[in-house]
Design a protein around this motif. Structure first.
Motif, PDB file in Angstrom:
ATOM      1  N   UNK A 354      -2.374   6.118  -1.550  1.00 22.78           N
ATOM      2  CA  UNK A 354      -2.566   4.923  -1.425  1.00 22.78           C
ATOM      3  C   UNK A 354      -3.658   4.187  -1.089  1.00 22.78           C
ATOM      4  N   UNK A 355      -4.246   4.870   0.055  1.00 26.22           N
ATOM      5  CA  UNK A 355      -5.380   4.434   0.771  1.00 26.22           C
ATOM      6  C   UNK A 355      -6.610   4.430  -0.409  1.00 26.22           C
ATOM      7  N   UNK A 356      -6.444   5.406  -1.298  1.00 17.42           N
ATOM      8  CA  UNK A 356      -7.540   6.006  -2.015  1.00 17.42           C
ATOM      9  C   UNK A 356      -7.777   4.851  -3.113  1.00 17.42           C
ATOM     10  N   UNK A 357      -6.590   4.495  -3.594  1.00 17.31           N
ATOM     11  CA  UNK A 357      -6.330   3.307  -4.696  1.00 17.31           C
ATOM     12  C   UNK A 357      -6.962   1.966  -4.187  1.00 17.31           C
ATOM     13  N   UNK A 358      -6.598   1.773  -2.927  1.00 16.40           N
ATOM     14  CA  UNK A 358      -7.090   0.299  -2.262  1.00 16.40           C
ATOM     15  C   UNK A 358      -8.538   0.343  -2.113  1.00 16.40           C
ATOM     16  N   UNK A 359      -9.147   1.420  -1.642  1.00 13.72           N
ATOM     17  CA  UNK A 359     -10.477   1.591  -1.619  1.00 13.72           C
ATOM     18  C   UNK A 359     -11.363   1.500  -2.553  1.00 13.72           C
ATOM     19  N   UNK A 360     -10.766   2.359  -3.551  1.00 12.90           N
ATOM     20  CA  UNK A 360     -11.652   2.426  -4.982  1.00 12.90           C
ATOM     21  C   UNK A 360     -11.273   1.319  -6.046  1.00 12.90           C
ATOM     22  N   UNK A 361     -10.291   1.136  -6.392  1.00 17.16           N
ATOM     23  CA  UNK A 361     -10.039  -0.103  -7.471  1.00 17.16           C
ATOM     24  C   UNK A 361      -9.570  -1.284  -7.073  1.00 17.16           C
ATOM     25  N   UNK A 362      -9.029  -1.283  -5.621  1.00 18.04           N
ATOM     26  CA  UNK A 362      -8.619  -2.575  -5.190  1.00 18.04           C
ATOM     27  C   UNK A 362      -6.897  -2.564  -4.887  1.00 18.04           C
ATOM     28  N   UNK A 363      -6.770  -3.561  -4.162  1.00 20.95           N
ATOM     29  CA  UNK A 363      -5.501  -3.832  -4.191  1.00 20.95           C
ATOM     30  C   UNK A 363      -4.309  -3.987  -5.049  1.00 20.95           C
ATOM     31  N   UNK A 364      -5.153  -4.726  -6.289  1.00 21.40           N
ATOM     32  CA  UNK A 364      -4.456  -4.868  -7.630  1.00 21.40           C
ATOM     33  C   UNK A 364      -3.851  -3.560  -8.220  1.00 21.40           C
ATOM     34  N   UNK A 365      -4.402  -2.677  -7.847  1.00 21.34           N
ATOM     35  CA  UNK A 365      -4.130  -1.359  -8.549  1.00 21.34           C
ATOM     36  C   UNK A 365      -2.983  -0.377  -7.473  1.00 21.34           C
ATOM     37  N   UNK A 366      -2.889  -0.836  -6.374  1.00 18.73           N
ATOM     38  CA  UNK A 366      -1.955  -0.066  -5.667  1.00 18.73           C
ATOM     39  C   UNK A 366      -0.699   0.451  -6.079  1.00 18.73           C
ATOM     40  N   UNK A 367       0.091  -0.271  -7.200  1.00 19.64           N
ATOM     41  CA  UNK A 367       1.149  -0.013  -7.778  1.00 19.64           C
ATOM     42  C   UNK A 367       1.016   0.940  -8.446  1.00 19.64           C
TER      43      UNK A 367
END
Length: 470
Positions: A354-367
């Motif tokens: 989750x942290x990796x997704x948020x940091x790399x592609x942004x909160x839009x992609x945490x799903x």
């Protein structure tokens, strides 16, 4: 007394383990394979990092929905390319290894010419089919006309796909360092184009153009490097060699080519058609999330892809030399090494995904996290089982591999439909895990049976049934 016996027992076991590891690492074949793999892995990691950078920028610049459309265009084109492309490199490695083992340059040059014609024919046919399918999608209203024109333009990737023969040449001559350079150059060009599109806030077609330029340049560079290697090795006058009667000289050649083509098509269908299905069921935004999950998961493939490319020529040579013990040992060694690495990466994704997704592609992609965990676990199984495919091809049983892929792909799409309905997007990752557990179990069982029951007899009967030999 018991403590002394227990300590002595542990020391004996640890000594046996050290001896085994020393023999394993000291194996000349294993050391050469690791050298080739490290060269490919270096290029693959660099290409992966460059490609991943391009994906992250495109995902941020376009957002989930437009990025999903870009992915769908690439998926359609890739599926068509793999359906039409004959995967000539696999047949050339199989039969080229035999020609080199026998020191028969004439037969080797005939095989290279045959593979070159095969590559050119499939590239032209694939381009025409891509343009036609793109037009039909627009006319029938399946996709917008903008999608159609973009897809038709991206067909240049298919037209430049003449890399089957040069890929086989470089692998047969252990020039994995050259292949690594090609991967890096293509990745740099692609990333450079995406960076430009991101800075200029380009529309969708700008990002697609960046991918097109990178892919075409990579294909043309590999083509040139392969033919340069032939000249260095003294194999001149390739096109003056006659291919007449080559399928009689190699009675199983066409069978091998057709079967590996169908096999590759089925494998690619399982890897790319899912994107099309998810787009139809859940929409482009879900495709964007799913594709990001796949991109992170395929980091694990960077462990197995270079190993696959390195192990197949070695397995073909060992099988040609009838060294069964080394053949089996190599399968176990590489599978265990790759599987251990894949498991560690999966654990990292489980904890920090989750942290990796948020940091790399942004909160839009945490799903994407929910599907990422399942999909990456499936890829971990795939990585551990990667030697099974090249081993079956090296033994000369492409039809068995094809049948396994057909059966497991049907199972996969059945599971995909049901699990998407029940769990929505996470169900796609669960279905992929079902697919690779089934594939690994069946392939391992078949290879055990072949090796245990006299594989030469099985191989010859299969070729005879495919070619009509009495």
């Amino acid at each position: 007394m018991n403590d002394f016996v227990g300590k002595a027992h542990l020391e004996r076991i640890s000594g046996q383990i050290r001896d085994y590891l020393r023999r394993w690492v000291g194996d000349d074949l294993f050391r050469r394979l690791l050298k080739n793999t490290s060269q490919l892995l270096g290029g693959s990691i660099a290409k992966s990092a460059l490609g991943f950078g391009a994906v992250l920028l495109a995902a941020r610049g376009l957002g989930p929905e437009k990025y999903g459309i870009l992915v769908l265009i690439q998926a359609y084109v890739t599926i068509i390319d793999k359906l039409v492309n004959f995967q000539s490199w696999q047949a050339l490695i199989k039969y080229g290894a035999d020609a080199l083992e026998k020191d028969d340059p004439t037969s080797f040059k005939r095989l290279i010419k045959f593979g070159t014609f095969l590559d050119a024919g499939s590239a032209v046919l694939g381009t025409l089919v891509t343009i036609a399918v793109g037009w039909i999608l627009g006319v029938w209203g399946v996709q917008s006309m903008q999608f159609t024109w973009l897809m038709m333009g991206y067909s240049g990737v298919v037209l430049s796909n003449l890399i089957g023969t040069p890929k086989a040449i470089l692998r047969l001559f252990d020039r994995f360092d050259v292949a690594a350079i090609q991967q890096i150059v293509a990745g740099v060009l692609r990333l450079g184009g995406v960076v430009g599109a991101f800075i200029m806030d380009a529309p969708l077609w700008g990002y697609l153009l960046a991918w097109l330029v990178g892919e075409v340049a990579g294909h043309l560079l590999l083509l040139g490097l392969g033919w340069r290697e032939l000249r260095v090795r003294g194999y001149l006058g390739i096109f003056s060699a006659s291919v007449q009667g080559i399928t009689k000289t190699y009675s199983g050649l066409w069978n091998f080519v057709w079967t590996t083509n169908l096999n590759g098509s089925v494998r690619m269908t399982s890897r790319r058609m899912d994107t099309v299905i998810i787009g139809g069921v859940l929409g482009p935004a879900a495709v964007g999330l799913y594709e990001i999950a796949k991109k992170f998961a395929t980091i694990l493939n960077r462990l197995s892809n270079p190993l696959y490319q390195a192990i197949y020529p070695e397995l073909a040579k060992l099988w040609s030399a009838q060294d069964r013990e080394a053949f089996v040992r190599l399968i176990f060694q590489l599978g265990a090494m790759a599987g251990a690495g894949a498991l560690l990466v999966w654990i990292g994704a489980l904890v920090f995904g989750t942290s990796l997704l948020n940091w790399t592609v942004g909160a839009e992609y945490v799903g994407a996290y929910s599907v990422l965990v399942w999909y990456m676990l499936a890829v971990a199984v795939e990585v551990a089982a990667f030697p099974l495919q090249p081993a079956m091809l090296a033994m000369g049983h492409p039809r068995k591999t094809f049948v396994v892929h057909v059966v497991t792909t049907v199972l996969y799409f059945g599971a995909l439909g049901g699990l998407l309905y029940i769990y929505e997007l996470p169900g796609a990752g669960m279905a992929y895990l079902v697919y690779y557990l089934a594939w690994t179990s069946i392939m391992a069982g078949l290879e055990y049976m072949i090796l245990s029951s006299g594989s030469e007899k099985v191989e010859n009967s299969e070729v005879e049934s495919a070619t009509g030999t009495p």
